[in-house]
Design a protein around this motif. Structure first.
Motif, PDB file in Angstrom:
ATOM      1  N   ALA A   1     -35.137  20.054  32.724  1.00  0.00           N
ATOM      2  CA  ALA A   1     -36.082  20.660  31.873  1.00  0.00           C
ATOM      3  C   ALA A   1     -35.942  22.189  31.868  1.00  0.00           C
ATOM      4  O   ALA A   1     -36.116  23.013  30.926  1.00  0.00           O
ATOM      5  CB  ALA A   1     -37.484  20.242  32.087  1.00  0.00           C
TER       6      ALA A   1
ATOM      7  N   LEU B   1     -35.749  11.327  41.094  1.00  0.00           N
ATOM      8  CA  LEU B   1     -35.575  11.313  39.657  1.00  0.00           C
ATOM      9  C   LEU B   1     -36.558  12.610  39.275  1.00  0.00           C
ATOM     10  O   LEU B   1     -36.203  13.192  38.201  1.00  0.00           O
ATOM     11  CB  LEU B   1     -36.259  10.025  39.162  1.00  0.00           C
ATOM     12  CG  LEU B   1     -35.227   8.807  38.726  1.00  0.00           C
ATOM     13  CD1 LEU B   1     -36.197   7.811  38.696  1.00  0.00           C
ATOM     14  CD2 LEU B   1     -34.748   9.380  37.283  1.00  0.00           C
ATOM     15  N   ILE B   2     -37.657  12.614  39.466  1.00  0.00           N
ATOM     16  CA  ILE B   2     -38.627  13.834  39.066  1.00  0.00           C
ATOM     17  C   ILE B   2     -37.951  15.174  39.420  1.00  0.00           C
ATOM     18  O   ILE B   2     -37.888  15.815  38.600  1.00  0.00           O
ATOM     19  CB  ILE B   2     -39.845  13.519  39.896  1.00  0.00           C
ATOM     20  CG1 ILE B   2     -40.573  12.750  39.372  1.00  0.00           C
ATOM     21  CG2 ILE B   2     -40.729  15.038  39.639  1.00  0.00           C
ATOM     22  CD1 ILE B   2     -41.975  12.497  40.093  1.00  0.00           C
TER      23      ILE B   2
ATOM     24  N   GLY C   1     -35.124  15.443  36.708  1.00  0.00           N
ATOM     25  CA  GLY C   1     -35.824  15.601  35.465  1.00  0.00           C
ATOM     26  C   GLY C   1     -36.366  17.222  35.311  1.00  0.00           C
ATOM     27  O   GLY C   1     -36.092  17.733  34.316  1.00  0.00           O
ATOM     28  N   LEU C   2     -37.055  17.708  36.337  1.00  0.00           N
ATOM     29  CA  LEU C   2     -37.655  19.078  36.216  1.00  0.00           C
ATOM     30  C   LEU C   2     -36.366  20.055  36.240  1.00  0.00           C
ATOM     31  O   LEU C   2     -36.476  21.015  35.519  1.00  0.00           O
ATOM     32  CB  LEU C   2     -38.500  19.020  37.297  1.00  0.00           C
ATOM     33  CG  LEU C   2     -39.812  18.403  37.366  1.00  0.00           C
ATOM     34  CD1 LEU C   2     -40.660  18.864  38.591  1.00  0.00           C
ATOM     35  CD2 LEU C   2     -40.430  18.496  36.033  1.00  0.00           C
TER      36      LEU C   2
END
Lengths: 43, 240, 148
Positions: free
Chosen positions: C26, C18-19, C22-23
């Protein structure tokens, strides 16, 4: 533009909100714990 | 960890700690605010509006630290089935959302005289607003699970808390990754670009607000635990 | 393997994925999420005249010139790599000054001058009392030192 008006506004808002959440949390705790004691005494 | 899993043992520590955290936090933040309002010099560029820093930064820190707390509690709830973790997550939600809102509002009040605008959709402000909406979603989920009778939050809410943690590093890096109206980080590992004469009250208010936040969270946890006790007792009485 | 460990590994793998996602998202948004164009972005990417954008950078020292009508100002915006001329008609914010940051909303005209319709002042991450104004900020020690 008076800068202090903005400063005082920001501080007043913060202290009001912090005081409110403190009072509400304190009251919720006192009420719940008081009732828990009552219930425990009754039985 | 499981030593504190027992609510009775937790309460033994939490009861005296609540008042200590709350009152020492309140004292510190009042002293820090007083110093920040009346003792420190005005900024060379911004003048007196720089004093909003002493409440804006702690509010931002608590908003982000609150969600980090929710994510850690969620991890402990999902992996170790820690019974108090679910209660902690629910207790953090409302004060965390409140301080996020304070951060957004004080930032807006600060932005008008310095930048010339109340609100702009730049990376820092938008990601902080997203954090506020995440809090609202989490509160709604926690509220729904509380109505279903469990004292803490449901696994669904805990997963939501974990997933939402992705936003925390985004908020932190938003001013570095993207061109933004909000200035870059002042305090980094290499030091502070806030002059010491302006910086010192921030330490007091940061610590003060953090202790006070801890006190509030403990109050809310105690309220939830007492409520659970009543529910359990009522159910036993109803069964006879 | 205990159930506890299985859950731990599952959560960590899910979280890492997930991270990472997300990154990635971004950083993919890097250009779209940029709040303003820097003068160098304008030079390298090119912005057609008339397109509404925000231009951000430093106001070049000594570049602010007031036109004869008294309300129009001309100034240069720089990011250290490129410099763009701009003009604005109206009341400037208090913190709009030479050597300080600015974000201007508006569009380029055909002659390459940025016609700003709104100005926002952007300040940097330095805070200091007035007594220290005019002193140099040392990037390495994070201390102020006298300008010599």
């Amino acid at each position: 533009m008076n800068q202090w008006a903005f400063v005082v506004g920001a501080y007043a808002l913060t202290f009001f909100a912090t005081g409110l959440i403190s009072a509400l949390s304190w009251r919720a705790m006192r009420v719940s714990e008081g009732r828990a004691r009552q219930v425990a005494d009754r039985s | 960890m499981h030593r504190f899993a027992n609510p009775a043992r937790f309460l033994q520590i939490a009861r005296p700690l609540t008042g200590w955290l709350f009152w020492s936090g309140l004292l510190l933040l009042l002293i820090g605010s007083g110093c920040g309002l009346f003792l420190t010099p005005a900024d060379y560029l911004q003048g007196d509006t720089v004093r909003i820093l002493y409440i804006h930064v702690p509010a931002a820190w608590l908003g982000m630290a609150g969600w980090s707390g929710i994510a850690i509690a969620a991890l402990m709830q999902l992996v170790w089935r820690h019974p108090l973790a679910a209660v902690a997550g629910r207790a953090i939600a409302v004060p965390g959302a409140l301080f996020t809102a304070i951060c957004l509002l004080t930032g807006s009040i600060w932005g008008r005289p310095t930048w010339g605008t109340w609100w702009e959709w730049d990376g820092r402000m938008t990601s902080m607003l997203v954090l506020f909406f995440l809090y609202l979603g989490y509160i709604a989920l926690a509220h729904a699970s509380a109505r279903q009778g469990s004292g803490g939050v449901s696994p669904v809410a805990a997963i939501f808390g974990l997933v939402g943690a992705v936003n925390i590093p985004i908020i932190n890096r938003s001013v570095v990754w993207w061109n933004s109206l909000h200035q870059g980080p002042s305090i980094t590992l290499r030091g502070s670009s806030i002059d010491t004469t302006l910086l010192w009250p921030l330490g007091l208010t940061l610590l003060g607000f953090t202790l006070l936040f801890g006190g509030i969270v403990l109050m809310r946890m105690r309220a939830i635990l007492a409520h659970n006790k009543i529910e359990a007792r009522m159910q036993r009485l109803a069964r006879g | 393997m205990k159930a506890k460990h299985q859950r731990l590994i599952l959560v960590i793998v899910a979280l890492a994925a997930l991270i990472g996602a997300g990154l990635l998202a971004a950083s993919a948004l890097k250009d779209e999420a940029a709040y303003f164009y820097a003068p160098n972005d304008v030079r390298t990417k090119g912005v057609e005249p008339g397109k509404a954008i925000r231009l951000g950078g430093m106001v070049v020292k000594g570049s602010i010139k007031r036109a004869s009508d008294g309300v129009t100002i001309h100034f240069d915006v720089t990011d250290g790599k490129a410099t763009v001329p701009a003009s604005f008609k109206g009341i400037t914010p208090d913190l709009f000054r030479e050597g300080s940051g600015v974000v201007a909303e508006g569009a380029f005209d055909k002659s390459g001058i940025f016609q700003a319709t709104n100005l926002l002042a952007k300040h940097d991450e330095r805070y200091m009392p007035r007594e220290l104004q005019g002193m140099k900020y040392d990037e390495k020690t994070h201390k102020m030192k006298a300008d010599r």
